[in-house]
Scaffold this motif. Structure first.
Motif, PDB file in Angstrom:
ATOM      1  N   PRO A  57       0.833  -1.212   0.000  1.00  8.94           N
ATOM      2  CA  PRO A  57       0.000   0.000   0.000  1.00  8.94           C
ATOM      3  C   PRO A  57       0.863   1.255   0.000  1.00  8.94           C
ATOM      4  CG  PRO A  57      -0.646  -1.524   1.753  1.00  8.94           C
ATOM      5  CD  PRO A  57       0.664  -1.994   1.227  1.00  8.94           C
ATOM      6  N   VAL A  58       0.411   2.281  -0.699  1.00  5.25           N
ATOM      7  CA  VAL A  58       1.076   3.590  -0.685  1.00  5.25           C
ATOM      8  C   VAL A  58       0.030   4.660  -0.410  1.00  5.25           C
ATOM      9  CG1 VAL A  58       2.975   2.917  -2.214  1.00  5.25           C
ATOM     10  CG2 VAL A  58       0.856   3.819  -3.197  1.00  5.25           C
ATOM     11  N   LYS A  59       0.517   5.827  -0.010  1.00  8.42           N
ATOM     12  CA  LYS A  59      -0.379   6.886   0.454  1.00  8.42           C
ATOM     13  C   LYS A  59      -0.721   7.920  -0.614  1.00  8.42           C
ATOM     14  CE  LYS A  59      -0.928   5.557   4.728  1.00  8.42           C
ATOM     15  NZ  LYS A  59      -2.267   5.103   5.199  1.00  8.42           N
ATOM     16  N   SER A  60      -0.005   7.918  -1.737  1.00  8.25           N
ATOM     17  CA  SER A  60      -0.262   8.939  -2.751  1.00  8.25           C
ATOM     18  C   SER A  60       0.137   8.416  -4.116  1.00  8.25           C
ATOM     19  CB  SER A  60       0.527  10.218  -2.439  1.00  8.25           C
ATOM     20  OG  SER A  60       1.913  10.009  -2.626  1.00  8.25           O
ATOM     21  N   TYR A  61      -0.345   9.108  -5.154  1.00  7.79           N
ATOM     22  CA  TYR A  61       0.045   8.764  -6.519  1.00  7.79           C
ATOM     23  C   TYR A  61       1.556   8.899  -6.671  1.00  7.79           C
ATOM     24  CZ  TYR A  61      -4.816   8.904  -8.255  1.00  7.79           C
ATOM     25  OH  TYR A  61      -6.144   8.648  -8.486  1.00  7.79           O
ATOM     26  N   ALA A  62       2.116   9.987  -6.127  1.00  3.90           N
ATOM     27  CA  ALA A  62       3.559  10.223  -6.242  1.00  3.90           C
ATOM     28  C   ALA A  62       4.349   9.113  -5.561  1.00  3.90           C
ATOM     29  CB  ALA A  62       3.916  11.579  -5.645  1.00  3.90           C
ATOM     30  N   ALA A  63       3.854   8.610  -4.422  1.00  2.12           N
ATOM     31  CA  ALA A  63       4.552   7.538  -3.718  1.00  2.12           C
ATOM     32  C   ALA A  63       4.589   6.262  -4.545  1.00  2.12           C
ATOM     33  CB  ALA A  63       3.890   7.275  -2.365  1.00  2.12           C
ATOM     34  N   ALA A  64       3.538   5.981  -5.305  1.00  4.20           N
ATOM     35  CA  ALA A  64       3.527   4.803  -6.170  1.00  4.20           C
ATOM     36  C   ALA A  64       4.597   4.927  -7.252  1.00  4.20           C
ATOM     37  CB  ALA A  64       2.148   4.624  -6.798  1.00  4.20           C
ATOM     38  N   PHE A 131     -15.443  23.958  -7.483  1.00  4.55           N
ATOM     39  CA  PHE A 131     -15.108  22.747  -8.240  1.00  4.55           C
ATOM     40  C   PHE A 131     -13.946  22.020  -7.576  1.00  4.55           C
ATOM     41  CE2 PHE A 131     -12.659  20.473 -11.420  1.00  4.55           C
ATOM     42  CZ  PHE A 131     -13.616  19.835 -12.180  1.00  4.55           C
ATOM     43  N   THR A 132     -14.035  20.678  -7.527  1.00  2.00           N
ATOM     44  CA  THR A 132     -12.908  19.892  -7.040  1.00  2.00           C
ATOM     45  C   THR A 132     -12.492  18.829  -8.041  1.00  2.00           C
ATOM     46  OG1 THR A 132     -12.028  18.551  -5.221  1.00  2.00           O
ATOM     47  CG2 THR A 132     -14.360  18.247  -5.745  1.00  2.00           C
ATOM     48  N   PHE A 133     -11.179  18.759  -8.262  1.00  2.00           N
ATOM     49  CA  PHE A 133     -10.557  17.629  -8.946  1.00  2.00           C
ATOM     50  C   PHE A 133     -10.379  16.510  -7.920  1.00  2.00           C
ATOM     51  CE2 PHE A 133      -8.835  21.244 -11.505  1.00  2.00           C
ATOM     52  CZ  PHE A 133      -9.259  20.844 -12.761  1.00  2.00           C
ATOM     53  N   GLY A 134      -9.755  15.400  -8.359  1.00  2.00           N
ATOM     54  CA  GLY A 134      -9.336  14.337  -7.448  1.00  2.00           C
ATOM     55  C   GLY A 134      -7.909  14.590  -6.997  1.00  2.00           C
ATOM     56  N   ALA A 135      -7.032  13.597  -7.209  1.00  2.00           N
ATOM     57  CA  ALA A 135      -5.613  13.784  -6.919  1.00  2.00           C
ATOM     58  C   ALA A 135      -4.995  14.676  -7.989  1.00  2.00           C
ATOM     59  CB  ALA A 135      -4.903  12.436  -6.872  1.00  2.00           C
ATOM     60  N   GLU A 136      -3.958  15.407  -7.627  1.00  2.00           N
ATOM     61  CA  GLU A 136      -3.362  16.372  -8.558  1.00  2.00           C
ATOM     62  C   GLU A 136      -2.772  15.716  -9.785  1.00  2.00           C
ATOM     63  OE1 GLU A 136      -1.204  19.796  -7.057  1.00  2.00           O
ATOM     64  OE2 GLU A 136      -1.738  19.210  -5.020  1.00  2.00           O
ATOM     65  N   THR A 137      -2.308  14.450  -9.679  1.00  2.00           N
ATOM     66  CA  THR A 137      -1.722  13.768 -10.834  1.00  2.00           C
ATOM     67  C   THR A 137      -2.612  12.638 -11.348  1.00  2.00           C
ATOM     68  OG1 THR A 137      -0.400  12.374  -9.353  1.00  2.00           O
ATOM     69  CG2 THR A 137       0.647  14.360 -10.232  1.00  2.00           C
ATOM     70  N   ARG A 142      -7.969  14.657 -12.814  1.00  2.00           N
ATOM     71  CA  ARG A 142      -7.417  16.002 -12.990  1.00  2.00           C
ATOM     72  C   ARG A 142      -6.960  16.272 -14.423  1.00  2.00           C
ATOM     73  NH1 ARG A 142      -2.595  19.083 -11.627  1.00  2.00           N
ATOM     74  NH2 ARG A 142      -3.014  21.197 -12.419  1.00  2.00           N
ATOM     75  N   LEU A 143      -6.060  15.406 -14.951  1.00  2.00           N
ATOM     76  CA  LEU A 143      -5.421  15.708 -16.240  1.00  2.00           C
ATOM     77  C   LEU A 143      -6.446  15.924 -17.345  1.00  2.00           C
ATOM     78  CD1 LEU A 143      -2.776  15.846 -17.969  1.00  2.00           C
ATOM     79  CD2 LEU A 143      -3.119  13.405 -18.398  1.00  2.00           C
ATOM     80  N   MET A 144      -7.292  14.926 -17.596  1.00  2.00           N
ATOM     81  CA  MET A 144      -8.220  15.029 -18.708  1.00  2.00           C
ATOM     82  C   MET A 144      -9.357  16.001 -18.437  1.00  2.00           C
ATOM     83  SD  MET A 144      -6.513  13.410 -20.813  1.00  2.00           S
ATOM     84  CE  MET A 144      -7.614  13.711 -22.196  1.00  2.00           C
ATOM     85  N   PRO A 145      -9.916  16.063 -17.219  1.00  2.00           N
ATOM     86  CA  PRO A 145     -10.925  17.109 -17.003  1.00  2.00           C
ATOM     87  C   PRO A 145     -10.370  18.513 -17.168  1.00  2.00           C
ATOM     88  CG  PRO A 145     -10.535  15.839 -14.988  1.00  2.00           C
ATOM     89  CD  PRO A 145      -9.884  15.106 -16.105  1.00  2.00           C
ATOM     90  N   GLU A 146      -9.144  18.746 -16.723  1.00  2.00           N
ATOM     91  CA  GLU A 146      -8.583  20.081 -16.931  1.00  2.00           C
ATOM     92  C   GLU A 146      -8.369  20.354 -18.413  1.00  2.00           C
ATOM     93  OE1 GLU A 146      -4.936  23.100 -15.757  1.00  2.00           O
ATOM     94  OE2 GLU A 146      -5.491  21.480 -14.393  1.00  2.00           O
ATOM     95  N   PHE A 147      -7.910  19.341 -19.136  1.00  2.00           N
ATOM     96  CA  PHE A 147      -7.723  19.513 -20.580  1.00  2.00           C
ATOM     97  C   PHE A 147      -9.036  19.950 -21.238  1.00  2.00           C
ATOM     98  CE2 PHE A 147      -8.130  17.804 -24.869  1.00  2.00           C
ATOM     99  CZ  PHE A 147      -7.023  18.371 -25.493  1.00  2.00           C
ATOM    100  N   TYR A 148     -10.136  19.275 -20.900  1.00  2.00           N
ATOM    101  CA  TYR A 148     -11.414  19.594 -21.546  1.00  2.00           C
ATOM    102  C   TYR A 148     -12.016  20.894 -21.029  1.00  2.00           C
ATOM    103  CZ  TYR A 148     -11.292  15.267 -24.118  1.00  2.00           C
ATOM    104  OH  TYR A 148     -10.928  14.265 -24.984  1.00  2.00           O
ATOM    105  N   ILE A 149     -11.779  21.239 -19.781  1.00  2.00           N
ATOM    106  CA  ILE A 149     -12.215  22.551 -19.293  1.00  2.00           C
ATOM    107  C   ILE A 149     -11.573  23.650 -20.127  1.00  2.00           C
ATOM    108  CG2 ILE A 149     -11.966  24.195 -17.381  1.00  2.00           C
ATOM    109  CD1 ILE A 149     -12.289  21.726 -15.498  1.00  2.00           C
TER     110      ILE A 149
END
Length: 281
Positions: A57-64, A131-137, A142-149
């Motif tokens: 288990p890891v605590k964040s996307y970056a940790a993975a 508005f809230t995204f999920g994790a920053e990475t 985040r990535l694709m919703p921001e792209f389409y926004i």
């Protein structure tokens, strides 16, 4: 489950035992659900590959991604962007499998029902909303919703919305929108569909208001040096084991109908989008 490695192993620098394959996954949902899901996957892979397999288990996307880069895990269940980051960090690593649904993944924009917003095939007018995204990475959070926004409005999220947050994971995005902490949120469609199927109160308090066009997303990525550690052809064996995963209970926990072969080229749209948003070099 005998193959769950508890604790933050990724914070240690102890050398890996050659007979053990360690893997992790981006923490895109509640930790208890992830431990249950990937403990069962570890058992399946151990039996199929005839090597010890342990989930970390890891605590964040970056940790993975960091664990993968440091050879503390050799296999990762990544999102589109985190998979790209992992492969950049470890040359000769490769995407080897994806869910059948990951060829055409989508993000839902959801709203608290008190907003009065409803499903619209055109991008809705969200100016001035919170508005809230999920994790920053997160690719889908985040990535694709921001792209389409940006593509649909010509504005950055900070310009369009009154307040922009990052929840950390898809389940938390749903909870925050359902509670009214944010009026709008973007999350992985499969997490929301599962909440609807489970008839959760959070699903009842929210509605889908827009769906992105499809894009490639989640993937299993493996380090390029596993053959040297586990023997010639081991990466191919792992790929075959993932594609051969047919237990409905295992697949439903992702949820995916099947795993299919993947390669790095499928994720070039993610690379291009991440570079356009300055999220990778």
């Amino acid at each position: 489950m005998k193959h769950i490695l508890l604790g933050l192993f990724v914070l240690s620098a102890h050398p890996l035992a050659a007979q053990t394959l360690y893997f992790s996954a981006i923490p895109d949902d509640d930790e208890s659900r992830l431990v249950e899901r990937f403990g069962a996957v570890a058992d399946y892979l151990s039996d199929t590959l005839d090597v010890d397999v342990q989930y970390v288990p890891v605590k964040s996307y970056a940790a993975a991604v960091t664990a993968f880069a440091n050879d503390q895990i050799q296999l990762g269940w990544f999102g589109g962007l985190s998979g790209v980051q992992a492969r950049i960090a470890v040359p000769n690593s490769h995407a080897i499998a994806q869910g059948a649904e990951d060829e055409t993944f989508v993000t839902y924009f959801i709203a608290n029902k008190d907003t009065g917003l409803t499903l619209d095939p055109a991008f809705p007018d969200l100016a001035g909303r919170s508005f809230t995204f999920g994790a920053e990475t997160s690719t889908s959070g985040r990535l694709m919703p921001e792209f389409y926004i940006r593509a649909e409005t010509g504005q950055s999220p900070e310009e369009l919305f009154s307040n922009v947050g990052f929840s950390g994971d898809h389940g938390q995005t749903l909870r925050l929108v359902a509670s009214g902490a944010y009026e709008i949120g973007a999350l992985n469609y499969s997490v929301y569909d599962t909440a609807v199927a489970d008839m959760t109160p959070e699903a009842a308090a929210t509605s889908i208001i827009w769906e992105t066009p499809p894009y490639p997303d989640y993937n299993w990525t493996i380090r390029g040096d596993v053959d040297a550690t586990f023997g010639a052809g081991f990466a191919d064996k792992v790929q075959a084991a993932l594609i051969g995963m047919e237990d409905p209970a295992l697949l439903e926990s992702f949820p995916r109908s099947a795993f299919i072969a993947a390669d790095d080229a499928l994720y070039q749209p993610i690379v291009d989008t991440a570079r356009a948003l300055d999220l990778i070099d």
